[in-house]
Write a protein that holds these residues in place. Structure first.
Motif, PDB file in Angstrom:
ATOM      1  N   VAL A 272       0.847  -1.203   0.000  1.00  0.00           N
ATOM      2  CA  VAL A 272       0.000   0.000   0.000  1.00  0.00           C
ATOM      3  C   VAL A 272       0.885   1.257   0.000  1.00  0.00           C
ATOM      4  O   VAL A 272       0.611   2.227  -0.707  1.00  0.00           O
ATOM      5  CB  VAL A 272      -0.947  -0.009   1.223  1.00  0.00           C
ATOM      6  N   ARG A 273       1.961   1.205   0.786  1.00  0.00           N
ATOM      7  CA  ARG A 273       2.859   2.372   0.863  1.00  0.00           C
ATOM      8  C   ARG A 273       3.428   2.716  -0.517  1.00  0.00           C
ATOM      9  O   ARG A 273       3.410   3.866  -0.950  1.00  0.00           O
ATOM     10  CB  ARG A 273       4.002   2.078   1.847  1.00  0.00           C
ATOM     11  N   TYR A 274       3.916   1.700  -1.236  1.00  0.00           N
ATOM     12  CA  TYR A 274       4.478   1.962  -2.568  1.00  0.00           C
ATOM     13  C   TYR A 274       3.424   2.585  -3.496  1.00  0.00           C
ATOM     14  O   TYR A 274       3.685   3.554  -4.199  1.00  0.00           O
ATOM     15  CB  TYR A 274       4.986   0.668  -3.211  1.00  0.00           C
ATOM     16  N   SER A 275       2.243   1.993  -3.496  1.00  0.00           N
ATOM     17  CA  SER A 275       1.260   2.438  -4.489  1.00  0.00           C
ATOM     18  C   SER A 275       0.664   3.793  -4.117  1.00  0.00           C
ATOM     19  O   SER A 275       0.540   4.673  -4.974  1.00  0.00           O
ATOM     20  CB  SER A 275       0.168   1.386  -4.677  1.00  0.00           C
ATOM     21  N   GLU A 276       0.325   3.978  -2.839  1.00  0.00           N
ATOM     22  CA  GLU A 276      -0.313   5.252  -2.483  1.00  0.00           C
ATOM     23  C   GLU A 276       0.668   6.426  -2.555  1.00  0.00           C
ATOM     24  O   GLU A 276       0.258   7.558  -2.784  1.00  0.00           O
ATOM     25  CB  GLU A 276      -0.965   5.163  -1.098  1.00  0.00           C
TER      26      GLU A 276
ATOM     27  N   GLY B 120       4.918  14.607 -11.657  1.00  0.00           N
ATOM     28  CA  GLY B 120       4.541  13.555 -12.611  1.00  0.00           C
ATOM     29  C   GLY B 120       5.682  12.574 -12.814  1.00  0.00           C
ATOM     30  O   GLY B 120       5.486  11.348 -12.829  1.00  0.00           O
ATOM     31  N   ASN B 121       6.890  13.104 -12.950  1.00  0.00           N
ATOM     32  CA  ASN B 121       8.062  12.231 -13.089  1.00  0.00           C
ATOM     33  C   ASN B 121       8.316  11.442 -11.811  1.00  0.00           C
ATOM     34  O   ASN B 121       8.713  10.275 -11.858  1.00  0.00           O
ATOM     35  CB  ASN B 121       9.293  13.058 -13.464  1.00  0.00           C
ATOM     36  N   ALA B 122       8.060  12.080 -10.661  1.00  0.00           N
ATOM     37  CA  ALA B 122       8.227  11.371  -9.384  1.00  0.00           C
ATOM     38  C   ALA B 122       7.231  10.218  -9.287  1.00  0.00           C
ATOM     39  O   ALA B 122       7.570   9.121  -8.823  1.00  0.00           O
ATOM     40  CB  ALA B 122       8.039  12.345  -8.221  1.00  0.00           C
ATOM     41  N   ALA B 123       6.011  10.466  -9.743  1.00  0.00           N
ATOM     42  CA  ALA B 123       4.975   9.409  -9.715  1.00  0.00           C
ATOM     43  C   ALA B 123       5.441   8.206 -10.521  1.00  0.00           C
ATOM     44  O   ALA B 123       5.381   7.063 -10.066  1.00  0.00           O
ATOM     45  CB  ALA B 123       3.660   9.952 -10.277  1.00  0.00           C
ATOM     46  N   LYS B 124       5.937   8.481 -11.723  1.00  0.00           N
ATOM     47  CA  LYS B 124       6.333   7.380 -12.616  1.00  0.00           C
ATOM     48  C   LYS B 124       7.567   6.654 -12.091  1.00  0.00           C
ATOM     49  O   LYS B 124       7.618   5.414 -12.070  1.00  0.00           O
ATOM     50  CB  LYS B 124       6.592   7.943 -14.033  1.00  0.00           C
ATOM     51  N   LEU B 125       8.563   7.420 -11.659  1.00  0.00           N
ATOM     52  CA  LEU B 125       9.806   6.783 -11.193  1.00  0.00           C
ATOM     53  C   LEU B 125       9.550   5.950  -9.933  1.00  0.00           C
ATOM     54  O   LEU B 125      10.076   4.845  -9.788  1.00  0.00           O
ATOM     55  CB  LEU B 125      10.866   7.858 -10.917  1.00  0.00           C
ATOM     56  N   ASN B 126       8.715   6.479  -9.065  1.00  0.00           N
ATOM     57  CA  ASN B 126       8.404   5.764  -7.825  1.00  0.00           C
ATOM     58  C   ASN B 126       7.683   4.440  -8.096  1.00  0.00           C
ATOM     59  O   ASN B 126       8.020   3.405  -7.525  1.00  0.00           O
ATOM     60  CB  ASN B 126       7.542   6.669  -6.938  1.00  0.00           C
ATOM     61  N   ILE B 127       6.732   4.469  -9.019  1.00  0.00           N
ATOM     62  CA  ILE B 127       5.976   3.233  -9.264  1.00  0.00           C
ATOM     63  C   ILE B 127       6.802   2.245 -10.092  1.00  0.00           C
ATOM     64  O   ILE B 127       6.631   1.030  -9.970  1.00  0.00           O
ATOM     65  CB  ILE B 127       4.604   3.506  -9.934  1.00  0.00           C
ATOM     66  N   ALA B 128       7.714   2.772 -10.930  1.00  0.00           N
ATOM     67  CA  ALA B 128       8.560   1.854 -11.710  1.00  0.00           C
ATOM     68  C   ALA B 128       9.324   0.935 -10.771  1.00  0.00           C
ATOM     69  O   ALA B 128       9.431  -0.269 -11.004  1.00  0.00           O
ATOM     70  CB  ALA B 128       9.526   2.645 -12.596  1.00  0.00           C
ATOM     71  N   HIS B 129       9.843   1.501  -9.692  1.00  0.00           N
ATOM     72  CA  HIS B 129      10.563   0.691  -8.714  1.00  0.00           C
ATOM     73  C   HIS B 129       9.584  -0.020  -7.772  1.00  0.00           C
ATOM     74  O   HIS B 129       9.755  -1.190  -7.449  1.00  0.00           O
ATOM     75  CB  HIS B 129      11.527   1.572  -7.900  1.00  0.00           C
ATOM     76  N   GLY B 130       8.558   0.695  -7.336  1.00  0.00           N
ATOM     77  CA  GLY B 130       7.625   0.138  -6.362  1.00  0.00           C
ATOM     78  C   GLY B 130       6.848  -1.053  -6.901  1.00  0.00           C
ATOM     79  O   GLY B 130       6.521  -1.974  -6.150  1.00  0.00           O
ATOM     80  N   PHE B 131       6.562  -1.030  -8.194  1.00  0.00           N
ATOM     81  CA  PHE B 131       5.749  -2.108  -8.767  1.00  0.00           C
ATOM     82  C   PHE B 131       6.445  -3.462  -8.632  1.00  0.00           C
ATOM     83  O   PHE B 131       5.795  -4.475  -8.363  1.00  0.00           O
ATOM     84  CB  PHE B 131       5.452  -1.792 -10.243  1.00  0.00           C
ATOM     85  N   TRP B 132       7.759  -3.481  -8.833  1.00  0.00           N
ATOM     86  CA  TRP B 132       8.497  -4.738  -8.658  1.00  0.00           C
ATOM     87  C   TRP B 132       8.402  -5.207  -7.215  1.00  0.00           C
ATOM     88  O   TRP B 132       8.285  -6.401  -6.932  1.00  0.00           O
ATOM     89  CB  TRP B 132       9.966  -4.575  -9.048  1.00  0.00           C
ATOM     90  N   GLU B 133       8.461  -4.271  -6.262  1.00  0.00           N
ATOM     91  CA  GLU B 133       8.350  -4.629  -4.841  1.00  0.00           C
ATOM     92  C   GLU B 133       6.956  -5.189  -4.549  1.00  0.00           C
ATOM     93  O   GLU B 133       6.804  -6.152  -3.792  1.00  0.00           O
ATOM     94  CB  GLU B 133       8.620  -3.391  -3.967  1.00  0.00           C
ATOM     95  N   ILE B 134       5.964  -4.539  -5.153  1.00  0.00           N
ATOM     96  CA  ILE B 134       4.585  -5.001  -4.948  1.00  0.00           C
ATOM     97  C   ILE B 134       4.426  -6.420  -5.503  1.00  0.00           C
ATOM     98  O   ILE B 134       3.836  -7.298  -4.862  1.00  0.00           O
ATOM     99  CB  ILE B 134       3.601  -4.013  -5.635  1.00  0.00           C
TER     100      ILE B 134
END
Lengths: 484, 108
Positions: A337-341, A371-385
């Motif tokens: 949840v932390r990564y995605s939210e 917007g770039n922070a959103a994308k960069l964060n989820i690019a890494h976070g998605f693998w963790e999820i």
């Protein structure tokens, strides 16, 4: 008609005859092939959302051209609320179909075009914006499904487009005529053009003087003569074609994410559909404005919708074997949840800090840094999820047998014994297939590269961040004098 | 004076089969140019690219005369033309006056 129903969209697509190749064969009916059908059904579900009164605020906007209600996928953002609803649409559509909203890239492309054609007309006295608005009004009036094609094949990355051994690796101008232009080249990794009425083609990157023939933006109809689509093909495509029942699949109705390679073999584009032709200075602006919108939506909202589905699946998997109250399981769910939210928060911030660009255009674009922070964060976070989902889901995520094996008179009872736990075996296997769809599917690299690979966001951080100001404030607090 | 369809950036195309009035379609301006290019340069109809359907055509101003290969009834030809125009994202229309004409002859 300003809003098509899901059924009206399906009826319209039944008569479209794009030239589509998938897995060794040319197909004539998108709804008869199970893979291409999944793409069309996903688009249909997106149309359906706009019919649902619950989702009106998110899915329906008001056309700034006609004042009529329109699908938000064809809306030009005119204020902060529009930007916020745009990212909420990306969240909702992902939660609903678990794959692309195949109208998403088209929506961000048309916002970039609204902004940049306005600027070109202001600077150059061209008529691109007037032309674009007429195209947009037509698309809105007929509620067309519009996709976006941004990525050139690119060839040797060390070389400029005109230096390539084969310049077909970039979309380029072949001929300029009184009634339009003829274009040629290849676009790759294009999501959902096969089931769209039209596709917007933007420049793939910045261009220099001398590269005029690559500076093109236009709208092309799905079945324009000369245009062919070569679909992706992978284990998931083969499984969908061979399984005999969608019930076997992790995302039964809407599938993985379907893309194609688009080959433009001397395709004619009437001038009324051409929105950039030779003005190299504006090519980079078109693509960066597209990216600005797409990173907020594709990165900070769409993938958050996927994460919601993965989290839900992981929690069911835990409940079905009785481990949902184990502390480390709960901790992993919280991390997901932390990564995605966090990414969603960046998308909301990008919308809230959006601004008119250029001034006077009336077009609002999201804040670039957030917007770039959103994308960069989820690019890494998605693998963790996905890692946590695979962890919680257990080995069954990749070792499960077929659903229909449960009905086999000999092996069925064995499998029911093997996989029955707090929940029956069929529920456990169903959830395992669902988590397999994500954790062993196409969405990891898709999330990494979609809206630009993370290296592009890192580069944008270096451009957008005022590092000198940060050093200055640190020095001030330390009582350090400024260097002369 | 600009017509209403010009102001809206659309054009009305009239399709006739064997000299009889068929149906009108509304498309974005440029649809007729795209349709004519398909018939004259690509020798096919939109939606029929790289199929065995081939077309011979002659363009006189805003009037395109077409002959399609194969013996087909007027109803079949109308169905093919309907599909071709839908594939250029033009839709049947009962409003406005036609400014572009597609005349189809069946093979006798």
């Amino acid at each position: 008609m300003a809003l098509k129903t899901a059924q009206e969209y399906l009826d319209s697509i039944k008569k479209m005859k794009p030239r589509v190749y998938i897995g060794g064969k040319w197909i004539t009916n998108l709804l008869q092939n199970p893979v291409t059908k999944s793409m069309v059904m996903a688009n249909s579900a997106i149309y359906g959302l706009a019919e649902d009164p619950t989702h009106q605020e998110v899915m329906v906007a008001t056309s700034h051209l006609t004042g009529e209600p329109i699908n938000r996928n064809l809306n030009v953002a005119r204020n902060i609320h529009d930007l916020d609803m745009r990212q909420e649409m990306a969240l909702l559509t992902s939660q609903t179909v678990g794959t692309c909203n195949y109208r998403c890239a088209g929506c961000d492309a048309l916002n970039s075009l609204a902004s940049t054609t306005w600027e070109m007309d202001r600077d150059l006295g061209t008529k691109y914006n007037e032309r674009f608005n007429k195209w947009l009004a037509y698309a809105q009036a007929n509620d067309l499904a519009v996709s976006g094609a941004i990525t050139d094949a690119k060839g040797d990355r060390k070389k400029r487009p005109s230096q390539q051994d084969d310049i077909d690796t970039f979309i380029h101008l072949v001929e300029k005529r009184d009634d339009g232009i003829v274009v040629r080249g290849i676009r790759v990794s294009q999501s959902g053009a096969i089931g769209s009425h039209e596709t917007l083609v933007l420049p793939g990157g910045g261009l220099r003087e001398g590269e005029e023939k690559f500076a093109l933006a236009f709208a092309v109809q799905n079945s324009a003569p000369g245009l062919s689509y070569i679909c992706q093909y992978n284990a998931y495509s083969a499984e969908r074609e061979a399984c005999g029942s969608e019930d076997e699949l992790g995302n039964p109705l809407y599938g993985q994410r379907e893309t194609s390679t688009m080959f433009f073999d001397n395709v004619f584009i009437p001038w009324e559909r051409v929105f950039l032709c030779g003005e190299t200075k504006y090519a980079g602006k078109m693509v960066t404005r597209f990216a600005k919108a797409h990173r907020m939506n594709c990165g900070g909202a769409c993938k958050v919708g996927f994460a919601d589905l993965i989290i839900g699946g992981a929690m069911l998997a835990a409940e079905y074997i009785g481990v949902e109250k184990i502390p480390h399981i709960q901790e992993k769910i919280i991390d997901m949840v932390r990564y995605s939210e966090t990414s969603h928060a960046c998308a909301i911030a990008a919308a809230m800090r959006g601004r008119e660009e250029p001034k006077g255009s009336g077009v609002f674009l999201p804040d670039d840094l957030f917007g770039n922070a959103a994308k960069l964060n989820i690019a890494h976070g998605f693998w963790e999820i996905m890692k946590n989902a695979g962890d919680i889901g257990g080995g069954l995520v990749v070792t499960a047998p077929r659903m229909k094996d449960l009905d086999d008179p000999e092996v069925g009872p064995v499998l029911k014994k093997a996989f029955g736990a707090v929940a029956a075996a069929d529920k456990r296997i169903k959830v395992a297939k669902f988590l397999q769809h994500w954790t062993a599917g196409l969405h990891g690299p898709g999330t990494w590269h979609g809206a630009g690979a993370p290296q592009t966001q890192r580069f944008m951080f270096t451009v957008l961040t005022d590092f000198e100001a940060k050093k200055k404030m640190a020095k001030k607090l330390m009582g350090m004098k400024e260097d002369k | 004076m600009a017509s209403k369809s010009n102001e809206r950036g659309v054009e009305i195309l009239a399709v006739s089969i064997d000299g009889k009035v068929g149906r009108n379609y509304e498309g974005l301006a440029g649809t007729f140019a795209g349709f004519a290019d398909s018939c004259l340069r690509m020798k096919t109809l939109p939606g029929y690219y790289r199929t065995d359907l081939s077309v011979e055509g002659e363009l006189k101003g805003r009037r395109l005369q077409l002959a399609l290969t194969g013996k087909r009834t007027p109803a079949e030809l109308m169905e093919i033309l309907d599909t071709a125009l839908l594939n250029l994202v033009a839709f049947p229309s009962t409003e406005g006056e036609a400014e572009c004409f597609i005349e189809v002859k069946s093979e006798k």
